[in-house]
Motif scaffolding. Sequence first.
Motif, PDB file in Angstrom:
ATOM      1  N   CYS A  11       0.817  -1.215   0.000  1.00  0.00           N
ATOM      2  CA  CYS A  11       0.000   0.000   0.000  1.00  0.00           C
ATOM      3  C   CYS A  11       0.853   1.267   0.000  1.00  0.00           C
ATOM      4  O   CYS A  11       1.994   1.278   0.471  1.00  0.00           O
TER       5      CYS A  11
ATOM      6  N   GLN B 161       1.550  -5.371   6.275  1.00  0.00           N
ATOM      7  CA  GLN B 161       2.347  -4.388   5.560  1.00  0.00           C
ATOM      8  C   GLN B 161       3.047  -3.431   6.535  1.00  0.00           C
ATOM      9  O   GLN B 161       4.176  -3.001   6.299  1.00  0.00           O
TER      10      GLN B 161
ATOM     11  N   THR C 131      -7.547   2.732  -0.438  1.00  0.00           N
ATOM     12  CA  THR C 131      -6.126   2.759  -0.783  1.00  0.00           C
ATOM     13  C   THR C 131      -5.768   1.492  -1.545  1.00  0.00           C
ATOM     14  O   THR C 131      -6.096   0.387  -1.110  1.00  0.00           O
ATOM     15  N   GLN C 132      -5.121   1.665  -2.670  1.00  0.00           N
ATOM     16  CA  GLN C 132      -4.745   0.506  -3.483  1.00  0.00           C
ATOM     17  C   GLN C 132      -3.875  -0.458  -2.677  1.00  0.00           C
ATOM     18  O   GLN C 132      -2.981  -0.039  -1.942  1.00  0.00           O
ATOM     19  N   PHE C 133      -4.183  -1.732  -2.766  1.00  0.00           N
ATOM     20  CA  PHE C 133      -3.482  -2.822  -2.085  1.00  0.00           C
ATOM     21  C   PHE C 133      -3.745  -2.856  -0.574  1.00  0.00           C
ATOM     22  O   PHE C 133      -2.981  -3.488   0.166  1.00  0.00           O
ATOM     23  N   CYS C 134      -4.814  -2.190  -0.103  1.00  0.00           N
ATOM     24  CA  CYS C 134      -5.179  -2.279   1.319  1.00  0.00           C
ATOM     25  C   CYS C 134      -6.065  -3.506   1.506  1.00  0.00           C
ATOM     26  O   CYS C 134      -7.275  -3.455   1.279  1.00  0.00           O
TER      27      CYS C 134
ATOM     28  N   GLU D 263     -10.610   3.557  -6.030  1.00  0.00           N
ATOM     29  CA  GLU D 263      -9.382   2.914  -5.566  1.00  0.00           C
ATOM     30  C   GLU D 263      -8.230   3.856  -5.896  1.00  0.00           C
ATOM     31  O   GLU D 263      -7.940   4.124  -7.061  1.00  0.00           O
TER      32      GLU D 263
ATOM     33  N   SER E  23      -4.397   5.104  -5.917  1.00  0.00           N
ATOM     34  CA  SER E  23      -2.994   4.723  -5.867  1.00  0.00           C
ATOM     35  C   SER E  23      -2.175   5.897  -5.340  1.00  0.00           C
ATOM     36  O   SER E  23      -2.606   7.052  -5.414  1.00  0.00           O
ATOM     37  N   HIS E  24      -1.010   5.604  -4.815  1.00  0.00           N
ATOM     38  CA  HIS E  24      -0.165   6.681  -4.299  1.00  0.00           C
ATOM     39  C   HIS E  24       0.224   7.644  -5.415  1.00  0.00           C
ATOM     40  O   HIS E  24       0.264   8.866  -5.213  1.00  0.00           O
TER      41      HIS E  24
END
Length: 384
Positions: free
Chosen positions: A78, A107, A333-336, A361, A363-364
């Motif tokens: 994330c 993470q 948050t992407q990949f949360c 969604e 992404s950073h």
Amino acid sequence: MYSNLSADEILSQLASIAANPYERAKEWKMETGSKVVGCYIMHFPEELIHAAGALPIVLQVKEEPITSGHAYYPSYFCGPTRSIVDQAAKGDLEFLDGFVGGDYCIQVVGGTEVLGNLLPNANNMFFRLPVGNQPWTHGDIVTGLKELKRDIQRFTGNEISDESISKSIRIYNKNRSLIREIYALKSENPGLLTASEMLSIIKSSMVMPKEEHNAILETLVPKLAKQKDSRGSDAVRVFISGSLCGAPKSEVLSLIEESGAVVVGDDLFHGLRYTSNNIAEEREPLDAIALNYLDKNTSVPCPTRCDPKTDWPQYLVDSVRKNKADQLVILMTQFCEPHMFFYPDIKDAMQAEGIPHLLLEISHELDSIETIKTRLEAFVEMAV
């Protein structure tokens, strides 16, 4: 110091602190000669660090691109954890004397280990926070707090008495209460503050001495109470959910309001989630802090707590109704993974209750800003 400033001037100062989140901590360290401890986002008992005479700050996500951190942390983790690793790799966190990680998210566990390698001169502490809400959980949390208290005492060289913890609890409770007062004012008058201004209020609280922030808010609250602002009176009312660790992207908050909506409530970490509950001041302090972790999952459910009784979907339904919101915007948050796990149930609940919702969604790198803008405009227009 702040009494002669207008509400807008005070908000501008808080926005400046939030935009440069570590500068006030660095100044405080120079002024006092005391230690600064970074808390690795979510679920950390800042009061224990404060009671030892150190300054706890919540490590912040920076919106700058992640570069050096790619060598230490995979791109499929994330954005918040990758950003903090990236800051350490770039030397931005060298001012820290110590930092605290935890085990509630894999993470964060990995990120804490990486920080230990990147910041060899900082004391690496760990808060073992049991998940769930079983008969043994409360006692196990107290045990974890005692372990962290021992480590903080060794690190700072200062004894942490029950009296000092209780004093810190009162200071932090005051801050939470003042921010909730601002939430109440905004609820009555949604156009009083923008979503970005609310974000600055809470983000600045996370990165500066709470006593100082309390003094600012004690001046700001009565000034806001006297103001009336018709902005947003005819706008679509939106409740925002998500961004469980890092601050939501300021561009996204601005896009929501530019699309014709006004934010009337949230369960963001940089929002109500951070300030939702006061710690009981009449109880034994470690016992009270442990109870607060369990109570917070009831008042503002958190998917990292793994409590089978957690009903985050129903909480969101109730929050939308309570805030008289027309729509729900979910910032994932992407990949949360914890948030992603709960989303199917949230989606089903919203459909069953007839509550329009939009999942974004994020992404950073935020490489899809035009797509987000188009989706938000179309979504808000549905309610007009």
